[in-house]
Design a protein around this motif. Structure first.
Motif, PDB file in Angstrom:
ATOM      1  N   LEU A 123       0.878  -1.428  -0.242  1.00  0.00           N
ATOM      2  CA  LEU A 123       0.167  -0.727  -0.197  1.00  0.00           C
ATOM      3  C   LEU A 123       0.765   1.634  -0.059  1.00  0.00           C
ATOM      4  N   ILE A 124       2.475   0.803   0.080  1.00  0.00           N
ATOM      5  CA  ILE A 124       2.925   2.432   0.706  1.00  0.00           C
ATOM      6  C   ILE A 124       3.227   2.431  -1.541  1.00  0.00           C
ATOM      7  N   GLY A 125       2.731   4.375  -1.650  1.00  0.00           N
ATOM      8  CA  GLY A 125       3.084   5.043  -2.968  1.00  0.00           C
ATOM      9  C   GLY A 125       3.343   5.588  -2.439  1.00  0.00           C
ATOM     10  N   PRO A 126       4.167   6.599  -3.906  1.00  0.00           N
ATOM     11  CA  PRO A 126       4.976   8.059  -3.877  1.00  0.00           C
ATOM     12  C   PRO A 126       4.134   8.610  -2.677  1.00  0.00           C
ATOM     13  N   ARG A 127       3.092   9.111  -2.361  1.00  0.00           N
ATOM     14  CA  ARG A 127       2.318  10.408  -1.375  1.00  0.00           C
ATOM     15  C   ARG A 127       2.616   9.754   0.167  1.00  0.00           C
ATOM     16  N   THR A 128       2.961   8.771  -0.024  1.00  0.00           N
ATOM     17  CA  THR A 128       3.363   8.030   1.858  1.00  0.00           C
ATOM     18  C   THR A 128       3.649   8.566   2.392  1.00  0.00           C
ATOM     19  N   ARG A 129       3.593   9.439   3.543  1.00  0.00           N
ATOM     20  CA  ARG A 129       3.844  10.207   4.425  1.00  0.00           C
ATOM     21  C   ARG A 129       4.050   9.774   5.446  1.00  0.00           C
ATOM     22  N   ALA A 130       3.133   9.102   6.066  1.00  0.00           N
ATOM     23  CA  ALA A 130       2.959   8.265   8.083  1.00  0.00           C
ATOM     24  C   ALA A 130       2.005   7.079   7.734  1.00  0.00           C
ATOM     25  N   LEU A 131       2.626   6.608   8.599  1.00  0.00           N
ATOM     26  CA  LEU A 131       2.222   5.150   9.272  1.00  0.00           C
ATOM     27  C   LEU A 131       2.247   5.241  10.326  1.00  0.00           C
ATOM     28  N   VAL A 132       0.586   4.899  10.568  1.00  0.00           N
ATOM     29  CA  VAL A 132       0.396   4.955  12.131  1.00  0.00           C
ATOM     30  C   VAL A 132       0.129   3.007  12.641  1.00  0.00           C
ATOM     31  N   VAL A 133       1.046   3.021  14.034  1.00  0.00           N
ATOM     32  CA  VAL A 133       0.573   1.628  14.591  1.00  0.00           C
ATOM     33  C   VAL A 133       0.143   1.559  15.712  1.00  0.00           C
ATOM     34  N   ASN A 134      -0.544   0.478  16.427  1.00  0.00           N
ATOM     35  CA  ASN A 134      -1.301   0.720  17.676  1.00  0.00           C
ATOM     36  C   ASN A 134      -0.979  -0.224  18.559  1.00  0.00           C
ATOM     37  N   LEU A 135      -0.563  -0.567  18.971  1.00  0.00           N
ATOM     38  CA  LEU A 135      -0.045  -2.169  20.023  1.00  0.00           C
ATOM     39  C   LEU A 135       0.448  -2.140  21.526  1.00  0.00           C
ATOM     40  N   PRO A 136      -0.395  -2.251  22.037  1.00  0.00           N
ATOM     41  CA  PRO A 136      -1.261  -3.594  21.591  1.00  0.00           C
ATOM     42  C   PRO A 136      -2.248  -2.995  20.887  1.00  0.00           C
ATOM     43  N   GLY A 137      -3.058  -3.291  20.067  1.00  0.00           N
ATOM     44  CA  GLY A 137      -3.914  -2.483  19.477  1.00  0.00           C
ATOM     45  C   GLY A 137      -6.194  -2.287  19.954  1.00  0.00           C
TER      46      GLY A 137
ATOM     47  N   ILE B 202       8.383  -3.879   9.642  1.00  0.00           N
ATOM     48  CA  ILE B 202       7.969  -2.401   9.308  1.00  0.00           C
ATOM     49  C   ILE B 202       9.112  -1.440   9.592  1.00  0.00           C
ATOM     50  N   ALA B 203       9.636  -1.807  10.918  1.00  0.00           N
ATOM     51  CA  ALA B 203      10.796  -0.620  10.330  1.00  0.00           C
ATOM     52  C   ALA B 203      12.197  -0.658   9.153  1.00  0.00           C
ATOM     53  N   ASP B 204      11.562  -1.314   8.717  1.00  0.00           N
ATOM     54  CA  ASP B 204      13.044  -1.317   7.265  1.00  0.00           C
ATOM     55  C   ASP B 204      11.915  -0.433   6.299  1.00  0.00           C
ATOM     56  N   LEU B 205      10.599  -1.244   6.662  1.00  0.00           N
ATOM     57  CA  LEU B 205       9.210  -0.270   5.594  1.00  0.00           C
ATOM     58  C   LEU B 205      10.260   1.271   5.900  1.00  0.00           C
ATOM     59  N   ALA B 206       9.335   1.911   7.140  1.00  0.00           N
ATOM     60  CA  ALA B 206       9.241   3.048   7.239  1.00  0.00           C
ATOM     61  C   ALA B 206      11.394   3.628   7.063  1.00  0.00           C
ATOM     62  N   LEU B 207      12.122   2.530   7.459  1.00  0.00           N
ATOM     63  CA  LEU B 207      13.346   3.595   6.945  1.00  0.00           C
ATOM     64  C   LEU B 207      13.896   3.858   5.607  1.00  0.00           C
ATOM     65  N   ARG B 208      13.595   2.353   4.245  1.00  0.00           N
ATOM     66  CA  ARG B 208      12.931   2.543   3.357  1.00  0.00           C
ATOM     67  C   ARG B 208      12.436   3.656   2.352  1.00  0.00           C
ATOM     68  N   HIS B 209      11.199   3.613   2.733  1.00  0.00           N
ATOM     69  CA  HIS B 209      10.535   4.372   2.578  1.00  0.00           C
ATOM     70  C   HIS B 209      10.652   5.812   3.088  1.00  0.00           C
ATOM     71  N   ASP B 210      10.977   6.714   3.400  1.00  0.00           N
ATOM     72  CA  ASP B 210      11.304   7.427   5.098  1.00  0.00           C
ATOM     73  C   ASP B 210      10.272   8.095   4.881  1.00  0.00           C
ATOM     74  N   LEU B 211       9.244   7.026   6.204  1.00  0.00           N
ATOM     75  CA  LEU B 211       8.208   7.408   6.613  1.00  0.00           C
ATOM     76  C   LEU B 211       7.968   7.952   7.757  1.00  0.00           C
ATOM     77  N   VAL B 212       6.670   8.354   8.758  1.00  0.00           N
ATOM     78  CA  VAL B 212       7.220   9.119   9.923  1.00  0.00           C
ATOM     79  C   VAL B 212       6.602   8.080  10.829  1.00  0.00           C
ATOM     80  N   VAL B 213       6.442   7.354  12.234  1.00  0.00           N
ATOM     81  CA  VAL B 213       5.439   5.983  12.436  1.00  0.00           C
ATOM     82  C   VAL B 213       4.872   7.223  14.017  1.00  0.00           C
ATOM     83  N   ILE B 214       3.230   7.309  13.973  1.00  0.00           N
ATOM     84  CA  ILE B 214       2.669   7.482  14.968  1.00  0.00           C
ATOM     85  C   ILE B 214       2.251   6.382  16.196  1.00  0.00           C
ATOM     86  N   SER B 215       2.914   5.895  16.530  1.00  0.00           N
ATOM     87  CA  SER B 215       2.693   4.982  17.422  1.00  0.00           C
ATOM     88  C   SER B 215       2.441   5.020  19.219  1.00  0.00           C
TER      89      SER B 215
END
Length: 406
Positions: A158-172, A187-200
């Motif tokens: 689902l990651i595309g050129p406009r993807t800026r951030a990822l929200v994770v909720n654990l435990p959910g 998930i961390a590898d995806l965030a690093l490769r695609h330069d995503l901000v993670v809201i945890s």
């Protein structure tokens, strides 16, 4: 001419738990007894030493403006408390706010531009896509696995050129799902490769039942603290929902901007509430340990009871305090939607639950039930749910289906 609300407000949606709570209160006002499994709130009292700290702070005059980012002593204590997550941050990374929701709001407003895409869990807390839309961005829902955990492969697609951030909720919330270390690494590898901000969102971080000591904070992984906002609050762990006390642990470039949002939004968090939070963090933790043990027993009782109902299947959550049973067989047999089934449970059987669709399309065919209530109420809820399922089964046989208002 009537006042016309600004169009930006249309982007915001409510939270089903409060809507169902209001409906349940109306029934109670009319004389009906209701078992409340809809609201995500511990049934225990705030620890006495926390209450005493707040009262003492009030008497000592801690009723004036303070640093918008939070009291230094509380920020220090929060930074020190991050050790159990494996996170090393300083007080300068911490911003204190009135509850976790404002930090979700501020963090997303601080990093999103119009048209950005944000990956949000489905099913997931409805405030995430609501705030994303308000910020002018686009929520993109990602599915969870069968146990409510993360699926890195499906998320990556689902990651595309406009993807800026990822929200994770654990435990959910609503599933109680957790993540394995391998999941988080992927998930961390995806965030690093695609330069995503993670809201945890880690508000249920202390409430887990696997005994393994895993903390589920993606910020603890190499390179992730610099691109992760940890969101947490005192509400769930310390039974302080009404105190409205939360915080964020932010990358340094965001701290000043988020503090400016605090200045514009609330000026500061009440100092006597912050001092209560300081007492919670630095005082005895036995109340938290005891609460988790109680919740684990209630979880097992409710899940076993739900799995004994015809047409209901419920996984055993590893964290938080919600059961998320699959009720599709009941719905199909009775000809009901998820929302209609939840409404019937409330209106005809006095059990307030949330339809899974309140948490996104991925919640269809499920109900969310809080087990942070007394064992007596769990017993009563299970008894009434059994009556509901039995009534629906009989009606389906005799009438060829149930016909209710859409």
């Amino acid at each position: 001419m009537p006042v016309v609300p600004a169009s930006r407000l249309i982007a915001l949606s409510g939270e089903g738990a409060f809507e169902v709570l209001a409906a349940a209160r109306r029934l109670e006002d009319a004389g009906q007894q209701v078992v409340h499994l809809e609201i995500g709130e511990p049934d225990g009292a705030t620890p006495s030493h926390v209450v005493e700290a707040a009262v003492r702070a009030l008497h000592d005059g801690h009723t004036r403006y303070v640093n918008p980012a939070g009291l230094p002593a509380l920020r220090d204590a929060i930074a020190a408390s991050l050790a159990w997550r494996g996170v090393r941050a300083s007080a300068e990374n911490v911003v204190v706010v009135p509850g976790a929701k404002p930090m979700v709001f501020y963090a997303l407003l601080a990093v999103l531009e119009a048209g950005d895409e944000v990956l949000v869990p489905d099913p997931g807390f409805p405030i995430y896509p609501s705030v994303v839309r308000f910020a002018g961005a686009v929520p993109v829902r990602y599915p969870l696995d069968a146990e409510g955990g993360l699926d890195a492969e499906r998320l990556a697609s689902l990651i595309g050129p406009r993807t800026r951030a990822l929200v994770v909720n654990l435990p959910g919330n609503p599933t109680g799902g957790v993540a394995t270390t391998d999941d988080l690494l992927a998930i961390a590898d995806l965030a690093l490769r695609h330069d995503l901000v993670v809201i945890s969102d880690e508000v249920y971080g202390r409430i887990r039942y696997d005994r393994g000591g895993r903390a589920d904070s993606i910020a603890a992984l190499p390179g992730m603290l610099e691109r992760t906002v940890i969101v947490d609050s005192f509400s769930k762990s310390y039974a302080m929902t009404g105190w409205r006390l939360g915080f964020g642990v932010l990358p340094v470039p965001l701290v000043e901007r988020v503090t400016t949002l605090v200045v514009n939004g609330t000026s500061c968090t009440p100092p006597f509430v912050q001092l209560a939070g300081l007492a919670a963090l630095t005082g005895p933790q036995d109340t938290v340990t005891a609460a988790v043990s109680r919740l684990e027993r209630r979880r097992d009782w409710l899940v076993d009871g739900l799995n004994g109902l015809p047409g209901v299947r419920c996984p055993r959550p590893d964290g938080a305090f919600y059961a998320f049973p699959d009720v599709r067989q009941v719905e199909e047999r009775a000809g009901l939607s998820t929302r209609q089934l939840a409404a019937r449970l409330l209106e005809e059987h006095g059990v307030a639950v949330l339809p899974g669709t309140d948490f996104g399309p991925g919640g269809a065919g499920h109900l969310r039930l809080s087990f942070a209530v007394s064992p007596a109420n769990l017993d009563l809820a299970l008894e009434r749910m059994r009556e509901c399922v039995s009534d629906l089964a009989v009606a389906a046989v005799t009438d060829g289906g149930i016909h209710v208002r859409p």
